[in-house]
Design a protein around this motif. Structure first.
Motif, short mmCIF file in Angstrom:
data_model
loop_
_atom_site.label_atom_id
_atom_site.label_comp_id
_atom_site.label_asym_id
_atom_site.label_seq_id
_atom_site.Cartn_x
_atom_site.Cartn_y
_atom_site.Cartn_z
N GLN A 189 0.83 -1.20 0.00
CA GLN A 189 0.00 0.00 0.00
C GLN A 189 0.87 1.26 0.00
OE1 GLN A 189 -2.59 -0.42 3.52
NE2 GLN A 189 -4.32 -0.05 2.15
N THR A 191 0.82 3.90 1.74
CA THR A 191 0.13 4.36 2.95
C THR A 191 0.22 5.86 3.15
OG1 THR A 191 2.09 3.88 4.27
CG2 THR A 191 0.43 2.15 4.12
N ILE A 194 -2.08 7.68 0.81
CA ILE A 194 -3.48 7.49 1.22
C ILE A 194 -3.80 8.37 2.42
CG2 ILE A 194 -5.13 5.82 2.18
CD1 ILE A 194 -3.59 3.65 0.61
N GLU A 197 -4.45 11.86 1.39
CA GLU A 197 -5.78 12.04 0.81
C GLU A 197 -6.83 12.14 1.91
OE1 GLU A 197 -6.36 8.75 -1.77
OE2 GLU A 197 -4.81 9.37 -3.21
N TRP A 198 -6.70 11.30 2.92
CA TRP A 198 -7.69 11.32 4.01
C TRP A 198 -7.63 12.62 4.81
CZ3 TRP A 198 -6.57 5.70 6.08
CH2 TRP A 198 -7.12 4.78 5.19
#
Length: 247
Positions: A189, A191, A194, A197-198
């Motif tokens: 992943q 990570t 991600i 983005e969150w």
């Protein structure tokens, strides 16, 4: 969810420290609420998100397959030792997770669960680091220095991520190639990308000046609730204590 995880894996869903409010803060913030309102006034008694967080956390304590912990050592030891299947925390917990090299490839990151109430989302914030300028001579010069160096340096955040696994919330750094690298420990992943983005999904709240004063009151209040106290009456009392403390 916890019962399903226990059935499939044979281990508890997560750790829980009844004296620690982190999970309550995660839930409350995910619904766009905080201990104080946008005007900085105490917001405990009529805080729907806090009430729902209390209800949810109480249900977790009473019915979910959890591992109770009392301190940081027990908390880290539980997931490093394979006693729990998940860790609901801030991205700063990653360096502690990856120290257990035997678990490499077995972990993934996922959004936090959503509270069952209108306005709740799957993103929150839990702690982190800050820069402070003391109330002394040359404050403006100090602010200018921090702004032009640490606060606006993508290179700094690239370096600390690569060397120490420290995830920054400085949005321009998210475009760095370092943030786009797949993580073998997390099954390939990306990570850090991600998490970046969150970050954009985290509700904006005004933390105000009295988070820790409120937090100590909320921690004591939740202990009362787990022992059978009525949630509404407990939060009404917490509101009064909070107001009296900051007057």
């Amino acid at each position: 969810m916890g019962k399903k995880v226990k059935e499939v894996t044979g281990v508890d869903l997560m750790t829980f420290d009844p004296s620690n409010t982190e999970i309550i803060r995660i839930m409350m913030h995910s619904a766009g609420s905080w201990y104080t309102d946008q005007d900085g006034k105490p917001n405990l008694a009529d805080n729907k998100a806090l009430k729902k967080a209390f209800e949810t956390a109480k249900e977790v304590v009473n019915t979910a397959p959890i591992t109770l912990v009392a301190d940081w050592t027990e908390f880290v030891g539980a997931f490093n030792g394979g006693k729990v299947a998940t860790v609901i925390s801030g991205c700063w917990i990653t360096p502690s997770i990856i120290t257990e090299e035997s678990q490499s490839g077995q972990w993934r990151i996922a959004p936090t669960p959503r509270m069952d109430m209108e306005g709740s989302g799957n993103a929150s914030n839990l702690g982190g680091s800050s820069f402070y300028v003391l109330n002394q001579e040359n404050q403006e010069l100090a602010k200018d220095f921090i702004t032009k160096t640490f606060a606006e340096s993508s290179e700094l955040y690239e370096n600390i991520l690569a060397s120490n696994g420290i995830q920054s919330m400085f949005a321009p750094a998210f475009e760095s190639p370092v943030y786009q690298e797949p993580q073998e420990f997390f099954g390939g992943q990306k990570t850090n990308a991600i998490l970046g983005e969150w970050t954009e999904e985290v509700p904006a709240v005004d933390f105000g000046e009295y988070t820790w004063e409120a937090d100590s009151i909320v921690a004591a209040s939740f202990a009362e609730v787990t022992n059978g106290a009525d949630i509404k009456q407990t939060l009404d009392s917490a509101q009064e204590q909070f107001e009296a403390q900051i007057q």
